[in-house]
Design an enzyme around this catalytic site. Structure first.
Site, short mmCIF file in Angstrom:
data_model
loop_
_atom_site.label_atom_id
_atom_site.label_comp_id
_atom_site.label_asym_id
_atom_site.label_seq_id
_atom_site.Cartn_x
_atom_site.Cartn_y
_atom_site.Cartn_z
N GLY A 1 37.12 46.47 39.33
CA GLY A 1 35.96 45.61 39.16
C GLY A 1 35.27 45.73 37.82
CD GLU B 1 43.25 51.10 43.98
OE1 GLU B 1 42.63 50.11 44.43
OE2 GLU B 1 43.91 51.85 44.70
N GLY C 1 42.32 45.70 37.42
CA GLY C 1 43.37 44.69 37.24
C GLY C 1 43.02 43.76 36.11
NE ARG C 2 38.48 39.17 36.86
CZ ARG C 2 38.70 38.00 37.45
NH1 ARG C 2 39.09 36.95 36.71
NH2 ARG C 2 38.54 37.87 38.76
CB CYS D 1 43.96 12.90 42.14
SG CYS D 1 45.27 11.96 41.34
CE1 TYR E 1 42.90 38.74 41.19
CE2 TYR E 1 41.93 39.76 39.26
CZ TYR E 1 42.39 39.85 40.55
OH TYR E 1 42.36 41.06 41.22
#
Length: 358
Positions: free
Chosen positions: A208, A239, A241-242, A307, A337
């Site tokens: 996070g 842990e 990620g981003r 659309c 992500y």
């Protein structure tokens, strides 16, 4: 890298990624596991592998994919809805830690009668002011359920070993806020682990770490975070990620049309948020660079081919005044992500190419 001749295309800078993660690893004291959900591209995983201690997966699909890609990697398996088949797969593939989310999940794991090593995921009511996302609700357990699991492990599940607590409570926090949260987690976890006689205890603080899409040059302050973590009688693990991969991917595409409707200018791009869903899901303007044109600017909204009025990359942002069909635009911070969280088959447009800078 193959020539960029077809658009849209993802471009991943693997060398830049290696340098970034190596610098994080050198700053840290805790173990570093990469959350594969951020981007499970095989080339990304292989670039990260020498610089992380392991990989966290959150489904049987991720588990099988990462094990194929990195046969010798240490693995942790999380996620709030593990099936019996996934738990069996985790045991078959040698997962090092299973993050147990509920008493029922623990009972199903115990019923398999096979050795396993677990952390109990805690859902703690701790302050997470400023978080972009709070991991509460269905995630993890309150103190009553945690205690019930610990007692069950001690009394009736000798083949299962309790190693500690997992507590990923929020996302989008800067180093100061993340440190404050980590200290609260540790202050709660250490007495709990001692009460339940957990030997060689572990505390997984989750991920996070903040990523600022409004300023691609800003980075989470890893050194301040690492230096501020208290010295505790437990192994710490994180842990992210981003915050590892976001900065090293680009989504490159070309302009199909430029038009003005009711006084508003729209730039229609090949592809769309079915390839890069990040700006829609997070409600921001995706940072970008126009590669083929400079000069005076005017305001425009960058949209895709879908659309739906939600197919928007950036709203009312400056673009070259003479932008025209055929010009190229590269969206930055598309390494996490992005492709893997997008709804690829909506309208069934062609999928992007993938290129890797070594």
């Amino acid at each position: 890298m193959r020539d960029l001749t077809r658009f849209p295309a993802y471009v991943y800078d693997l060398n830049g990624l290696r340098e970034h993660v190596a610098s994080i690893r050198s700053a840290l004291g805790p173990e570093l596991f990469y959350a594969a959900k951020a981007n499970p591209d095989p080339a990304i995983l292989r670039a990260l592998a020498p610089h992380v201690d392991g990989i966290e997966v959150a489904s049987g699909g991720e588990l099988a994919h990462v094990r194929r890609t990195l046969p010798n990697a240490r693995l942790a398996f999380g996620g709030p809805g593990k099936t019996d088949e996934e738990l069996s797969l985790a045991l078959d593939l040698g997962v090092e830690r299973i993050h147990v989310e509920s008493p029922h999940e623990l009972a199903r794991l115990a019923a398999k009668g096979r050795p396993a090593h677990v952390l109990l995921r805690a859902n703690l009511r701790l302050p997470t002011t400023g978080a972009a996302l709070q991991m509460r609700g269905a995630f993890g357990m309150d103190e009553q359920a945690l205690t019930a699991c610990a007692r069950s492990l001690a009394s009736s599940s000798p083949h299962l070993t309790l190693h500690g607590i997992h507590a990923h409570l929020a996302s989008g926090l800067d180093a100061t806020a993340m440190l404050d949260l980590a200290r609260h987690i540790i202050d709660w976890a250490i007495p709990w682990l001692e009460t339940h006689n957990v030997e060689s205890p572990e505390i997984n603080l989750g991920g996070g770490m903040a990523v600022d899409y409004t300023d691609p040059e800003t980075r989470f302050d890893w050194r301040t975070y690492a230096a501020g973590l208290p010295d505790v009688p437990a192994k710490l693990r994180i842990e992210p990620g981003r915050a590892l991969t976001a900065y090293h991917g680009w989504y490159v595409t070309d302009v199909l049309d430029v038009k003005t409707t009711h006084g508003e200018t729209y730039v229609v791009l090949r592809g769309g948020t079915q390839h890069l869903r990040t700006p829609v899901t997070k409600g921001h303007d995706q940072p970008f660079t126009v590669l083929t044109r400079t000069g005076e600017t005017r305001a425009a909204t960058l949209v895709g081919q879908l659309c739906t009025p939600k197919d928007v990359f950036a709203t009312d942002v400056p673009v070259p005044a003479d932008l025209r069909p055929g010009d190229l635009i590269a969206f930055a911070m598309a390494g996490a992500y992005a492709w893997n969280i997008s709804h690829h088959d909506f309208l069934m447009h062609p999928r992007p190419d993938f290129h890797y800078l070594e």
